[in-house]
Write an enzyme that holds these catalytic residues in place. Structure first.
Site, PDB file in Angstrom:
ATOM      1  N   CYS A 105       8.587  44.349  49.229  1.00 11.39           N
ATOM      2  CA  CYS A 105       9.272  44.567  47.949  1.00 11.39           C
ATOM      3  C   CYS A 105      10.767  44.240  48.016  1.00 11.39           C
ATOM      4  O   CYS A 105      11.404  44.095  46.965  1.00 11.39           O
ATOM      5  CB  CYS A 105       9.066  45.996  47.479  1.00 11.39           C
ATOM      6  SG  CYS A 105       9.666  47.228  48.657  1.00 11.39           S
ATOM      7  N   ARG A 148      16.776  54.656  37.133  1.00 15.11           N
ATOM      8  CA  ARG A 148      16.511  54.546  38.580  1.00 15.11           C
ATOM      9  C   ARG A 148      17.169  55.764  39.211  1.00 15.11           C
ATOM     10  O   ARG A 148      18.401  55.873  39.219  1.00 15.11           O
ATOM     11  CB  ARG A 148      17.111  53.244  39.103  1.00 15.11           C
ATOM     12  CG  ARG A 148      16.841  52.944  40.580  1.00 15.11           C
ATOM     13  CD  ARG A 148      17.428  51.584  40.909  1.00 15.11           C
ATOM     14  NE  ARG A 148      17.312  51.213  42.302  1.00 15.11           N
ATOM     15  CZ  ARG A 148      16.312  50.512  42.819  1.00 15.11           C
ATOM     16  NH1 ARG A 148      15.321  50.120  42.033  1.00 15.11           N
ATOM     17  NH2 ARG A 148      16.292  50.191  44.101  1.00 15.11           N
ATOM     18  N   ARG A 181       9.191  40.334  39.344  1.00 16.02           N
ATOM     19  CA  ARG A 181       9.780  41.558  38.797  1.00 16.02           C
ATOM     20  C   ARG A 181      10.332  41.309  37.399  1.00 16.02           C
ATOM     21  O   ARG A 181      10.280  42.186  36.531  1.00 16.02           O
ATOM     22  CB  ARG A 181      10.882  42.072  39.735  1.00 16.02           C
ATOM     23  CG  ARG A 181      10.382  42.658  41.049  1.00 16.02           C
ATOM     24  CD  ARG A 181       9.584  43.935  40.825  1.00 16.02           C
ATOM     25  NE  ARG A 181      10.326  44.862  40.005  1.00 16.02           N
ATOM     26  CZ  ARG A 181      11.295  45.667  40.481  1.00 16.02           C
ATOM     27  NH1 ARG A 181      11.589  45.660  41.772  1.00 16.02           N
ATOM     28  NH2 ARG A 181      11.928  46.489  39.677  1.00 16.02           N
ATOM     29  N   HIS A 215       7.190  53.677  42.047  1.00 13.16           N
ATOM     30  CA  HIS A 215       7.913  52.468  41.645  1.00 13.16           C
ATOM     31  C   HIS A 215       6.920  51.576  40.883  1.00 13.16           C
ATOM     32  O   HIS A 215       6.521  50.514  41.375  1.00 13.16           O
ATOM     33  CB  HIS A 215       8.471  51.763  42.871  1.00 13.16           C
ATOM     34  CG  HIS A 215       9.567  50.779  42.580  1.00 13.16           C
ATOM     35  ND1 HIS A 215       9.993  50.482  41.298  1.00 13.16           N
ATOM     36  CD2 HIS A 215      10.334  50.002  43.420  1.00 13.16           C
ATOM     37  CE1 HIS A 215      10.962  49.582  41.351  1.00 13.16           C
ATOM     38  NE2 HIS A 215      11.189  49.278  42.620  1.00 13.16           N
ATOM     39  N   ASP A 217       7.117  47.897  53.836  1.00 13.87           N
ATOM     40  CA  ASP A 217       8.367  48.297  53.189  1.00 13.87           C
ATOM     41  C   ASP A 217       9.261  48.893  54.273  1.00 13.87           C
ATOM     42  O   ASP A 217       8.820  49.129  55.402  1.00 13.87           O
ATOM     43  CB  ASP A 217       8.071  49.310  52.072  1.00 13.87           C
ATOM     44  CG  ASP A 217       9.286  49.629  51.204  1.00 13.87           C
ATOM     45  OD1 ASP A 217      10.285  48.880  51.272  1.00 13.87           O
ATOM     46  OD2 ASP A 217       9.249  50.622  50.450  1.00 13.87           O
ATOM     47  N   GLN A 270       7.380  47.714  40.289  1.00 16.72           N
ATOM     48  CA  GLN A 270       7.106  46.923  41.480  1.00 16.72           C
ATOM     49  C   GLN A 270       5.611  46.663  41.617  1.00 16.72           C
ATOM     50  O   GLN A 270       5.186  45.550  41.944  1.00 16.72           O
ATOM     51  CB  GLN A 270       7.632  47.650  42.720  1.00 16.72           C
ATOM     52  CG  GLN A 270       7.432  46.885  44.028  1.00 16.72           C
ATOM     53  CD  GLN A 270       8.256  45.618  44.095  1.00 16.72           C
ATOM     54  OE1 GLN A 270       9.467  45.657  43.937  1.00 16.72           O
ATOM     55  NE2 GLN A 270       7.609  44.480  44.317  1.00 16.72           N
TER      56      GLN A 270
END
Length: 314
Positions: A270, A110, A299, A137, A229, A140
């Protein structure tokens, strides 16, 4: 004797994956969810394997879901904070990749910059998994479309994304959507619209399409899914006031905006969410439309799907 160099399959962006592979990952996500719900947690695909988890940026869902996924599949997750590695003292990324990939069966990272992942992948002997970069991402997105399939029974839906059209979450949502035949409408101020270069890549990526508009009401009017988001992502704190001025109040997802949405829409985010900025408390906690915590749960199962695809011979 020198090691034989071969090129492993990485998971950096879904642009690298065929539509049938993306669909397989989505379906596999729900298969793992069904197994866990039925009481089968320990599955064994990663027995005897270890995965390095590297964190340059903070994480809740990604860190927890990936670590639990590896454990429940029989593997061992080993977490490295960026500052605990010699990377913090200037060791080249390529050296870190060549060392860790001789110890581990995969590297998941990450990071702040997507180029970091590309450098890791270029020198790694094992698969590199994107747990978030400034550009994409993909974990996700797999969880997102599994959630959509779960609630809507199909993935070729119309999704209204309200917010930053250059956001990493939007980028992966759009890529996966195009691969799966969805229509993704992004409502955003012109300066935050997707680049023409990215839109051209999307046009060639699959059967779905991406539509850009300035009007959030137009976007939600035909949407099966409404998604947003944060307006200020990690690393954008210096732009906070400028961004909030650009997005508020017009692009906030609230009850007034959702009054324009189709009956039966689902709301997705998310997480983490900044209540009162991109979304209101009322919308986020709506028991009839909000699926954000099922989305977050998925997830875990999406992590399992990707790990199985790369390491489990699925």
């Amino acid at each position: 004797m020198p090691m034989v160099r071969f090129v492993p399959r990485h998971f950096l962006t879904l642009l690298d994956y065929k539509p049938e592979d993306v669909r397989k990952l989505v379906n596999l996500t729900l298969e793992y969810k069904a197994k866990r719900r039925a009481g089968t947690r320990l599955t064994g695909e990663l027995k005897g394997k270890t995965v390095a988890l590297i964190f340059e940026k903070p994480s809740t869902r990604t860190r927890a879901s990936m670590a639990v996924a590896i454990y429940e599949m029989g593997g061992l997750p080993i977490t490295y904070n960026w500052t605990e590695l010699q990377l913090a003292r200037g060791e080249p990324i390529k050296d870190t990749a060549r060392v860790l990939s001789r110890y581990h069966d995969a590297i998941a990272a990450r990071v702040k910059r997507h180029e970091t992942l590309e450098e890791l992948a270029r020198f790694s002997l094992v698969p590199v998994i994107n747990m978030l970069s400034d550009m994409f991402h993909p974990l996700q997105a797999v969880a997102d479309y599994a959630t959509i399939l779960e609630y809507k029974g199909r993935v070729d839906v119309t999704i209204a994304f309200i917010g930053d059209g250059r956001d990493n979450v939007f980028n992966s949502l759009a890529v996966a959507g195009v691969k799966l035949g969805a229509t993704v409408i992004v409502a955003t101020p012109p300066r935050y619209a997707p680049s023409e270069e990215f839109l051209e890549k999307l046009r060639r990526a699959g059967p779905g399409k991406v539509v850009v508009t300035e009007d959030p009401e137009e976007a939600v009017s035909e949407a099966d899914v409404v998604y947003t988001d944060v307006f200020v992502s990690m690393g954008q704190e210096a732009e906070r006031e400028e961004r909030l001025a650009a997005f508020l109040p017009r692009y906030q997802v609230n009850s007034r905006l959702l009054a324009r949405a189709k009956e039966g829409y689902i709301f997705m985010h998310c997480l983490p969410a900044f209540r009162g900025e991109e979304v209101t408390e009322e919308v986020l906690e709506d028991p009839y439309h909000s699926v954000v915590f099922d989305q977050a749960e998925n997830r875990l199962h999406a992590s399992k799907a990707v790990l199985a695809f790369l390491l489990g011979g699925v």
